[in-house]
Write a protein that holds these residues in place. Structure first.
Motif, PDB file in Angstrom:
ATOM      1  N   LEU A 176       0.595  -8.403  -1.534  1.00 40.51           N
ATOM      2  CA  LEU A 176      -0.456  -8.004  -0.601  1.00 40.51           C
ATOM      3  C   LEU A 176      -0.454  -6.499  -0.394  1.00 40.51           C
ATOM      4  N   LEU A 177       0.729  -5.912  -0.258  1.00 41.03           N
ATOM      5  CA  LEU A 177       0.818  -4.468  -0.070  1.00 41.03           C
ATOM      6  C   LEU A 177       0.269  -3.722  -1.281  1.00 41.03           C
ATOM      7  N   LEU A 178       0.543  -4.226  -2.464  1.00 47.48           N
ATOM      8  CA  LEU A 178       0.029  -3.574  -3.663  1.00 47.48           C
ATOM      9  C   LEU A 178      -1.490  -3.690  -3.736  1.00 47.48           C
ATOM     10  N   LEU A 179      -2.033  -4.828  -3.326  1.00 45.80           N
ATOM     11  CA  LEU A 179      -3.488  -4.954  -3.271  1.00 45.80           C
ATOM     12  C   LEU A 179      -4.075  -3.972  -2.275  1.00 45.80           C
ATOM     13  N   LEU A 180      -3.387  -3.800  -1.133  1.00 45.35           N
ATOM     14  CA  LEU A 180      -3.847  -2.835  -0.147  1.00 45.35           C
ATOM     15  C   LEU A 180      -3.784  -1.423  -0.703  1.00 45.35           C
ATOM     16  N   HIS A 181      -2.738  -1.150  -1.498  1.00 42.19           N
ATOM     17  CA  HIS A 181      -2.627   0.170  -2.115  1.00 42.19           C
ATOM     18  C   HIS A 181      -3.807   0.433  -3.041  1.00 42.19           C
ATOM     19  N   LEU A 182      -4.176  -0.566  -3.848  1.00 37.44           N
ATOM     20  CA  LEU A 182      -5.291  -0.387  -4.768  1.00 37.44           C
ATOM     21  C   LEU A 182      -6.594  -0.221  -4.005  1.00 37.44           C
ATOM     22  N   GLU A 183      -6.779  -0.996  -2.936  1.00 38.42           N
ATOM     23  CA  GLU A 183      -7.981  -0.842  -2.124  1.00 38.42           C
ATOM     24  C   GLU A 183      -7.995   0.520  -1.461  1.00 38.42           C
ATOM     25  N   PHE A 184      -6.813   0.928  -1.038  1.00 36.41           N
ATOM     26  CA  PHE A 184      -6.674   2.237  -0.376  1.00 36.41           C
ATOM     27  C   PHE A 184      -7.086   3.360  -1.324  1.00 36.41           C
ATOM     28  N   LEU A 193       4.857   4.731  -2.247  1.00 36.89           N
ATOM     29  CA  LEU A 193       5.097   5.859  -3.130  1.00 36.89           C
ATOM     30  C   LEU A 193       5.092   5.341  -4.564  1.00 36.89           C
ATOM     31  N   VAL A 194       4.188   5.863  -5.358  1.00 31.89           N
ATOM     32  CA  VAL A 194       4.026   5.380  -6.730  1.00 31.89           C
ATOM     33  C   VAL A 194       4.465   6.463  -7.707  1.00 31.89           C
ATOM     34  N   THR A 195       5.381   6.108  -8.591  1.00 34.27           N
ATOM     35  CA  THR A 195       5.799   6.990  -9.674  1.00 34.27           C
ATOM     36  C   THR A 195       5.206   6.451 -10.972  1.00 34.27           C
ATOM     37  N   GLN A 196       4.344   7.231 -11.608  1.00 37.25           N
ATOM     38  CA  GLN A 196       3.685   6.809 -12.827  1.00 37.25           C
ATOM     39  C   GLN A 196       4.299   7.522 -14.021  1.00 37.25           C
ATOM     40  N   GLN A 197       4.728   6.725 -14.995  1.00 38.04           N
ATOM     41  CA  GLN A 197       5.259   7.229 -16.248  1.00 38.04           C
ATOM     42  C   GLN A 197       4.481   6.601 -17.387  1.00 38.04           C
ATOM     43  N   PRO A 198       4.525   7.200 -18.577  1.00 37.25           N
ATOM     44  CA  PRO A 198       3.756   6.636 -19.694  1.00 37.25           C
ATOM     45  C   PRO A 198       4.051   5.170 -19.967  1.00 37.25           C
ATOM     46  N   GLU A 199       5.299   4.758 -19.764  1.00 40.77           N
ATOM     47  CA  GLU A 199       5.675   3.394 -20.110  1.00 40.77           C
ATOM     48  C   GLU A 199       5.612   2.424 -18.940  1.00 40.77           C
ATOM     49  N   LYS A 200       5.631   2.906 -17.699  1.00 37.57           N
ATOM     50  CA  LYS A 200       5.608   1.991 -16.548  1.00 37.57           C
ATOM     51  C   LYS A 200       5.313   2.775 -15.272  1.00 37.57           C
ATOM     52  N   SER A 201       5.020   2.009 -14.224  1.00 39.39           N
ATOM     53  CA  SER A 201       4.846   2.569 -12.890  1.00 39.39           C
ATOM     54  C   SER A 201       5.821   1.884 -11.937  1.00 39.39           C
ATOM     55  N   GLY A 227       8.467   2.811  12.114  1.00 38.19           N
ATOM     56  CA  GLY A 227       8.063   2.622  13.490  1.00 38.19           C
ATOM     57  C   GLY A 227       7.626   3.926  14.116  1.00 38.19           C
ATOM     58  N   GLU A 228       7.466   3.919  15.450  1.00 36.09           N
ATOM     59  CA  GLU A 228       6.921   5.082  16.143  1.00 36.09           C
ATOM     60  C   GLU A 228       7.872   6.271  16.175  1.00 36.09           C
ATOM     61  N   SER A 229       9.137   6.058  15.834  1.00 38.66           N
ATOM     62  CA  SER A 229      10.078   7.173  15.739  1.00 38.66           C
ATOM     63  C   SER A 229      10.084   7.791  14.341  1.00 38.66           C
ATOM     64  N   LEU A 230       9.212   7.291  13.474  1.00 40.51           N
ATOM     65  CA  LEU A 230       9.137   7.716  12.060  1.00 40.51           C
ATOM     66  C   LEU A 230      10.429   7.426  11.304  1.00 40.51           C
ATOM     67  N   LYS A 231      11.140   6.413  11.767  1.00 40.91           N
ATOM     68  CA  LYS A 231      12.329   5.934  11.071  1.00 40.91           C
ATOM     69  C   LYS A 231      12.023   4.568  10.466  1.00 40.91           C
ATOM     70  N   PRO A 232      12.635   4.251   9.310  1.00 43.26           N
ATOM     71  CA  PRO A 232      12.371   2.951   8.682  1.00 43.26           C
ATOM     72  C   PRO A 232      12.749   1.791   9.595  1.00 43.26           C
ATOM     73  N   VAL A 233      11.898   0.780   9.628  1.00 42.96           N
ATOM     74  CA  VAL A 233      12.190  -0.414  10.421  1.00 42.96           C
ATOM     75  C   VAL A 233      12.590  -1.586   9.530  1.00 42.96           C
ATOM     76  N   LYS A 234      12.452  -1.397   8.227  1.00 43.64           N
ATOM     77  CA  LYS A 234      12.873  -2.404   7.255  1.00 43.64           C
ATOM     78  C   LYS A 234      13.486  -1.711   6.054  1.00 43.64           C
ATOM     79  N   GLN A 235      14.236  -2.468   5.283  1.00 48.34           N
ATOM     80  CA  GLN A 235      14.781  -1.922   4.056  1.00 48.34           C
ATOM     81  C   GLN A 235      13.650  -1.658   3.069  1.00 48.34           C
ATOM     82  N   PRO A 236      13.651  -0.493   2.392  1.00 53.06           N
ATOM     83  CA  PRO A 236      12.598  -0.231   1.419  1.00 53.06           C
ATOM     84  C   PRO A 236      12.647  -1.217   0.256  1.00 53.06           C
ATOM     85  N   VAL A 237      11.486  -1.452  -0.315  1.00 54.10           N
ATOM     86  CA  VAL A 237      11.363  -2.363  -1.460  1.00 54.10           C
ATOM     87  C   VAL A 237      10.867  -1.554  -2.651  1.00 54.10           C
ATOM     88  N   THR A 238      11.535  -1.683  -3.795  1.00 54.46           N
ATOM     89  CA  THR A 238      11.124  -1.006  -5.010  1.00 54.46           C
ATOM     90  C   THR A 238      10.830  -2.037  -6.077  1.00 54.46           C
TER      91      THR A 238
END
Length: 220
Positions: free
Chosen positions: A11-19, A192-200, A208-219
């Protein structure tokens, strides 16, 4: 649980594409502003715009609270769709209008965004932030930064805070940064998207409102 986790990522990736397609940075992927009625779009109800020679400007609603309505002025190149370009990377303009339809302030953040690329205004937990990116050529690092803005005056009330970094490892890499809201608009989501010739590679972070992560990042 695994399927639910990956469906959320999808869903987040779909939102990214719509964004990317709609460029509704300030408006949260084109979603309606909470509590805003159709009257905001009536003729004469929006703050003034300032057209220039090669571009036109339109004003889009961001959010409202008990003190007034907040808008972002959007620069659109002439001859393009109004949704094709928001002033990402340009100089952002924030406008506050009272319920008496009088402007309370118009802030242009030229000084604050010097040598930075503006991404979005984000309003979470009753606090307003400006989000930007910055590239340091000395160490080839892109940084995502956030700073709080006073909703009374429109002035910055904090210095820039580093939220995330991404290092450029070779000249063939390209980067995209998208900023919006989570589903209930209680937190900010950065992709954050990193695009390379072979993959992205997609790196998804939630703040949150403190600009600190509220969840573990997903890659992925």
């Amino acid at each position: 649980m695994v399927m639910r986790h990956f469906s959320g990522i999808f869903l987040l990736l779909l939102l990214h594409l719509e964004f990317q397609a709609s460029a509704q940075f300030g408006g949260g992927l084109g979603m309606p502003m909470p509590g805003m009625g159709s009257g905001i779009g009536r003729a004469g109800s929006l703050p003034r715009t300032m057209p220039l020679n090669s571009t036109s400007f339109r004003t889009i609603p961001l959010f409202r609270d008990s003190s007034g309505i907040f808008f972002q002025q959007v620069e659109v190149a002439l001859g393009t769709s109004p949704n094709s370009q928001v002033n990402q990377g340009g100089i952002p303009v924030l406008i506050k209008q009272g319920y008496d339809m009088k402007e309370k302030f118009v802030q242009v953040y030229k000084k604050e965004l010097k040598k930075k690329r503006f991404l979005s205004f984000i309003h979470i937990q009753n606090r307003l932030f400006a989000i930007c990116s910055e590239y340091r050529k000395s160490d080839a690092v892109h940084r995502i930064l956030g700073a709080e803005i006073s909703k009374e005056s429109g002035e910055f009330i904090s210095s820039w805070k580093q939220m995330a970094t991404i290092k450029r490892n070779n000249k063939n890499e390209r980067f995209q940064f998208s900023v919006s809201y989570n589903r209930n608009r209680s937190a900010m989501v950065a992709i954050l998207v990193t695009q390379q010739p072979e993959k992205s590679t997609y790196r998804i972070l939630e703040y949150g409102e403190s600009l600190k992560p509220v969840k573990q990042p997903v890659t992925i």
